[in-house]
Design a protein around this motif. Sequence first.
Motif: not given
Length: 427
Positions: A147, A400-401, A403, A405, A407, A421-423
């Motif tokens: 990130l 965690q996702n 991709d 990111s 949530t 979400k944090i990207e």
Amino acid sequence: MLDIKWIRENPQALDEALKKRGADPESAKLLALDEARRQHLTKLQEAQERRNAASKDIGKAMASGDKELAEKLKAEVSKLKSFVQDGEAEERRHDAALNDALARIPNVPLDDVPEGADENDNVEVRKHGEPKRANWAREHFEIGEALGQMDFERAAKLSGSRFTVLSGQLARLERALGQFMLDLHTQEHGYTEVQPPLLVRDDAMFGTGQLPKFTEDLFRAGDDHWLIPTAEVSLTNLVREEILDGEKLPLRFTALTPCFRSEAGSAGRDTRGMLRQHQFYKVELVSITDAESAIDEHERMTACAETVLKKLDLPFRTMVLCTGDMGFGARKTYDLEVWLPGQNAYREISSCSVCGDFQGRRMNARYRVAGEKQTRFVHTLNGSGTAVGRALIAVLENYQNEDGSVTIPSALKPYMGGLEKIEALED
């Protein structure tokens, strides 16, 4: 600190308790120090009584004109006076030796604490939530670095190993977690928020059991102060050397503070990431109770810490620690272990302990019961409600996702300005 009178009456019980903790017997040593002190006090008392009697006899001898006897008595009184003066210094040495030995003895486990050698013998009490792990699950430091908001290299340049620099939304997420926990404990659980000192003196560290036994685990700040390893030290010592109204108990305190630990005994353990840091944030819970309420308060405090994880929808399990894994001052401890998909394991995020009057005796903190002349030592409890850095780790790994990111949990969205979400940061 344990009561020497109790040890005198229950030496075998002490040694059995120490054996359960994996420690050597200590009753013989303690009783020998106690007996030497008591014998010395008896000699002092006898000398003082003889001195008082001889002083009276001097007056009688003078009144009867027996100067020879008076002079003899004066010489005896002078000798006794010197003995008493020297004996008082010796008494202080006896007291110091006994108190130092007592200060290094751990607390006695409650009868229902499972016996065992280490963490492998801890017993699961209950479990909440379903642990899940996707094949692509990564550990928190991999997520944070990807990130672009978790930097261990820059932290090492600043401070060395076991430090972290958080930035951007990850820094905000850690702050959000702390604020969420504080609001929950003060608004729903009845704790009073405190902003305590982070630097404390020796007697405060002694009061909660960090000194003298665990000096190497602490950071000294100058000659007169220590950085707190946990806000338990500051919060519990709020009542040191006080006599409280028993009817106003329990007192419940909470604080969000940085904590500082040398991690002296953890070489080679959790060297990557944020799990074991020299500096970290924690929301602490402390209760000051009477003797009768302490056990129920322990269950209540543990439930308060569990509520944090439930509201964050994090899978966890509650463990009761065995005798060999408990902390120095605890009589019984529950650990909350949160599920970390990246590690595929449960890891401790909170520890809630009931300490009996162990800390109250060290702090000389007492309470008065209505209708009783004698005061009693307070009973104390402490717990993490919870460790903020480890909560951040748990959120990153559980939310965690694929991709990359993360949530935002529903409970934290109000603290994150509604962010979903944090990207990764854009270059």
